[in-house]
Design a protein around this motif. Sequence first.
Motif, PDB file in Angstrom:
ATOM      1  N   THR A  16       0.877  -1.360  -0.181  1.00 23.59           N
ATOM      2  CA  THR A  16      -0.055  -0.047   0.142  1.00 23.59           C
ATOM      3  C   THR A  16       0.800   1.221   0.055  1.00 23.59           C
ATOM      4  O   THR A  16       0.623   2.294  -0.631  1.00 23.59           O
ATOM      5  CB  THR A  16      -0.921   0.003   1.431  1.00 23.59           C
ATOM      6  N   HIS A 180      -4.526   1.952  10.263  1.00 21.89           N
ATOM      7  CA  HIS A 180      -4.925   3.246  10.326  1.00 21.89           C
ATOM      8  C   HIS A 180      -3.880   4.216  10.713  1.00 21.89           C
ATOM      9  O   HIS A 180      -4.149   5.706  10.287  1.00 21.89           O
ATOM     10  CB  HIS A 180      -6.062   2.924  11.700  1.00 21.89           C
ATOM     11  N   SER A 183      -2.680   5.375   7.600  1.00 23.34           N
ATOM     12  CA  SER A 183      -3.690   6.148   6.675  1.00 23.34           C
ATOM     13  C   SER A 183      -5.068   5.380   7.223  1.00 23.34           C
ATOM     14  O   SER A 183      -5.372   4.341   6.794  1.00 23.34           O
ATOM     15  CB  SER A 183      -3.604   5.826   5.093  1.00 23.34           C
ATOM     16  N   PRO A 184      -6.161   6.292   7.690  1.00 22.88           N
ATOM     17  CA  PRO A 184      -7.276   5.852   7.858  1.00 22.88           C
ATOM     18  C   PRO A 184      -7.953   5.152   6.987  1.00 22.88           C
ATOM     19  O   PRO A 184      -8.931   4.170   6.985  1.00 22.88           O
ATOM     20  CB  PRO A 184      -7.916   7.040   8.460  1.00 22.88           C
ATOM     21  N   ASP A 185      -7.807   5.664   5.655  1.00 17.68           N
ATOM     22  CA  ASP A 185      -8.479   4.959   4.501  1.00 17.68           C
ATOM     23  C   ASP A 185      -7.721   3.513   4.118  1.00 17.68           C
ATOM     24  O   ASP A 185      -8.329   2.874   3.100  1.00 17.68           O
ATOM     25  CB  ASP A 185      -8.285   5.768   3.201  1.00 17.68           C
ATOM     26  N   SER A 186      -6.815   3.049   4.793  1.00 20.78           N
ATOM     27  CA  SER A 186      -5.975   2.023   4.064  1.00 20.78           C
ATOM     28  C   SER A 186      -6.538   0.587   5.033  1.00 20.78           C
ATOM     29  O   SER A 186      -5.870  -0.509   4.636  1.00 20.78           O
ATOM     30  CB  SER A 186      -4.366   2.235   4.493  1.00 20.78           C
ATOM     31  N   SER A 189     -11.090  -4.194   4.324  1.00 19.79           N
ATOM     32  CA  SER A 189     -12.427  -4.468   4.907  1.00 19.79           C
ATOM     33  C   SER A 189     -12.314  -6.015   5.289  1.00 19.79           C
ATOM     34  O   SER A 189     -11.618  -6.709   4.685  1.00 19.79           O
ATOM     35  CB  SER A 189     -13.238  -4.225   4.058  1.00 19.79           C
ATOM     36  N   TYR A 201     -10.855   7.193  16.322  1.00 23.54           N
ATOM     37  CA  TYR A 201     -11.764   6.180  15.612  1.00 23.54           C
ATOM     38  C   TYR A 201     -12.545   5.776  16.907  1.00 23.54           C
ATOM     39  O   TYR A 201     -12.100   5.827  18.081  1.00 23.54           O
ATOM     40  CB  TYR A 201     -10.716   4.898  15.503  1.00 23.54           C
TER      41      TYR A 201
END
Length: 228
Positions: A16, A180, A183-186, A189, A201
């Motif tokens: 990532t 997190h 990067s919080p978007d990484s 799921s 969070y």
Amino acid sequence: MTDIAHPTVLDLAKDTFAMSVAAAVWWDPLITDFFDFWDPTTLDEQFIGNNDDEVTTKAEEWIRDDSYDFVFANLDGCDSAGHSSGFDGYANVYSAAVQKMDERVGRLLDAVLENSALGHEWIIVLSTDHGGEGTSHGGQNTYNRRIPLIVAGNSPRINIGMAPADDPGSHLDVTPTIMHFLSPDSVPSGLDGQVYGFADYTRSEPPQCQPDPFSCSCEAGQADYRGN
């Protein structure tokens, strides 16, 4: 290992964020059966030591030299002492192993603090995979399932202080927590764990384990959520 459903956190960090990744271990299956099983190209460098002192020295060297973005260290002395002499904090052998482990972790922390002078933002996650009772760890009770989980760093996003008594975190939280931080978007799921120890969070109620009567784990297909 043939049932690994997700990439390791080392693999996620590398793929990532193009991070350089290294692992120093005493228990070599962590590399041969986990890291290399998922992707043998993940580790830019690996070190398998003969004891915790060798592993600590190598990890300390990598941190001080700023050799890698992500350093994984596996120290096995407490587990070995527990299996040989009993998982008992009041027993001389196990107590001495814990004190020695504290010293080794302190060396790594000193290296991180020295490295932070370079201006890096950093996170440390410390955990283990099980507790213990007697010389094993197969029971469905607090002795076997209670584990430490410590998240610390110099990021203002990380909470300071003790975790709530009703939500102490779990080793399942390690991957989402590290991702997190990066990067919080990484955060992938489909993970059973959640981000732990961050002010930005909000955690959901942790799952309740339905014990497997034949091991210290949860029933098949259920997250094995062990907390401290």
